[in-house]
Design an enzyme around this catalytic site. Sequence first.
Site, PDB file in Angstrom:
ATOM      1  N   ASP A  82      22.983  65.880  55.071  1.00  0.00           N
ATOM      2  CA  ASP A  82      23.987  66.476  54.670  1.00  0.00           C
ATOM      3  C   ASP A  82      25.213  65.742  54.173  1.00  0.00           C
ATOM      4  O   ASP A  82      25.735  65.000  54.922  1.00  0.00           O
ATOM      5  CB  ASP A  82      24.352  67.528  55.936  1.00  0.00           C
ATOM      6  CG  ASP A  82      25.779  68.337  55.481  1.00  0.00           C
ATOM      7  OD1 ASP A  82      25.893  68.671  54.213  1.00  0.00           O
ATOM      8  OD2 ASP A  82      26.488  68.304  56.474  1.00  0.00           O
TER       9      ASP A  82
ATOM     10  N   ASP B 212      24.831  74.043  43.302  1.00  0.00           N
ATOM     11  CA  ASP B 212      24.451  75.238  43.249  1.00  0.00           C
ATOM     12  C   ASP B 212      25.550  75.955  42.657  1.00  0.00           C
ATOM     13  O   ASP B 212      26.539  76.003  43.556  1.00  0.00           O
ATOM     14  CB  ASP B 212      23.835  75.915  44.444  1.00  0.00           C
ATOM     15  CG  ASP B 212      23.127  77.179  44.711  1.00  0.00           C
ATOM     16  OD1 ASP B 212      23.675  77.936  43.865  1.00  0.00           O
ATOM     17  OD2 ASP B 212      22.242  77.277  45.443  1.00  0.00           O
TER      18      ASP B 212
ATOM     19  N   LYS C 210      26.557  84.818  41.951  1.00  0.00           N
ATOM     20  CA  LYS C 210      27.035  86.185  42.194  1.00  0.00           C
ATOM     21  C   LYS C 210      28.381  86.234  42.771  1.00  0.00           C
ATOM     22  O   LYS C 210      28.777  85.196  43.735  1.00  0.00           O
ATOM     23  CB  LYS C 210      26.004  86.816  43.285  1.00  0.00           C
ATOM     24  CG  LYS C 210      24.796  87.075  42.768  1.00  0.00           C
ATOM     25  CD  LYS C 210      23.853  87.897  43.966  1.00  0.00           C
ATOM     26  CE  LYS C 210      22.443  88.198  43.339  1.00  0.00           C
ATOM     27  NZ  LYS C 210      21.571  88.720  44.389  1.00  0.00           N
TER      28      LYS C 210
ATOM     29  N   ASP D 229      26.354  73.490  34.272  1.00  0.00           N
ATOM     30  CA  ASP D 229      25.831  74.370  33.330  1.00  0.00           C
ATOM     31  C   ASP D 229      26.179  75.794  33.240  1.00  0.00           C
ATOM     32  O   ASP D 229      25.736  76.642  32.538  1.00  0.00           O
ATOM     33  CB  ASP D 229      24.561  74.073  33.145  1.00  0.00           C
ATOM     34  CG  ASP D 229      23.470  74.371  34.153  1.00  0.00           C
ATOM     35  OD1 ASP D 229      24.136  74.558  35.136  1.00  0.00           O
ATOM     36  OD2 ASP D 229      22.528  74.360  33.878  1.00  0.00           O
TER      37      ASP D 229
ATOM     38  N   LYS E 117      16.849  65.498  30.503  1.00  0.00           N
ATOM     39  CA  LYS E 117      15.961  66.486  29.553  1.00  0.00           C
ATOM     40  C   LYS E 117      16.316  67.690  29.430  1.00  0.00           C
ATOM     41  O   LYS E 117      16.191  68.668  28.480  1.00  0.00           O
ATOM     42  CB  LYS E 117      14.301  66.089  29.955  1.00  0.00           C
ATOM     43  CG  LYS E 117      13.991  64.642  29.586  1.00  0.00           C
ATOM     44  CD  LYS E 117      12.578  64.576  30.070  1.00  0.00           C
ATOM     45  CE  LYS E 117      12.152  63.230  29.966  1.00  0.00           C
ATOM     46  NZ  LYS E 117      10.751  63.191  30.342  1.00  0.00           N
TER      47      LYS E 117
END
Length: 238
Positions: free
Chosen positions: A120, A143, A147, A179, A217
């Site tokens: 971690d 991540d 939501k 992104d 990529k």
Amino acid sequence: MSEVTTAEFNEEGKYLRKIRSFVLREGRLTKGQAQAIETQWPTMGLDYSPAPLDLADVFGRKADTVLEIGFGMGASLVQMAQEAPELNFIGIEVHKPGVGSCLSDAAAAGVTNLRVYHHDAMEVLEHAIADGSLTRVQLFFPDPWHKKRHHKRRIVQAEFAELIRRKLKIGGVFHMATDWENYSEHMLEVMNVASGYKNQSADGTVVPRPDHRPLTKFEARGHRLGHGVWDLMFERIA
């Protein structure tokens, strides 16, 4: 590598600890990944210990050190280490196949300036990395918890920004990339009010992708489809 910890966050953005015994079912390894872990871990692997690393001892030299949180399969991290042999690189990843893939690629590339944790990142940063020891911390495509009710579970929070600031040298840089435009806005909100930092963007927003971050990529395909990627770089000034 018998135990791995994962970080979770509550709705207030505070870190929770969830310790679980590691089992291979948590990630199927290819033969190549398993072999890379077996053969390369003794030289490139770092076993977690709650005591600050002696970086000069770990790398056999004194050099500026870059740490990446969550390197995925490790291709970009290996490329960065290969293209900047004058720097030391430390990668942290909890996904074992990613660790195996990274070690395999690093061995194939002949990289010697890379070390890897399977642990971690929060515990590594809090206990194994000395304050003021890093030249750059990289957090690429974390991540997004897209939501709205989960936004406080995002890793970039005020407490996290302060932890990174402590680990950076004065003049060191915290480099983030995402992104998800909404996450980039969240990152800016957190970092613009975090003490001891200066945004390296001339207009106080995002920066163009710097040369040291390879174009993946996935990212190149996204560009062709009109998808954006946002880079943020904040320098420690205090």
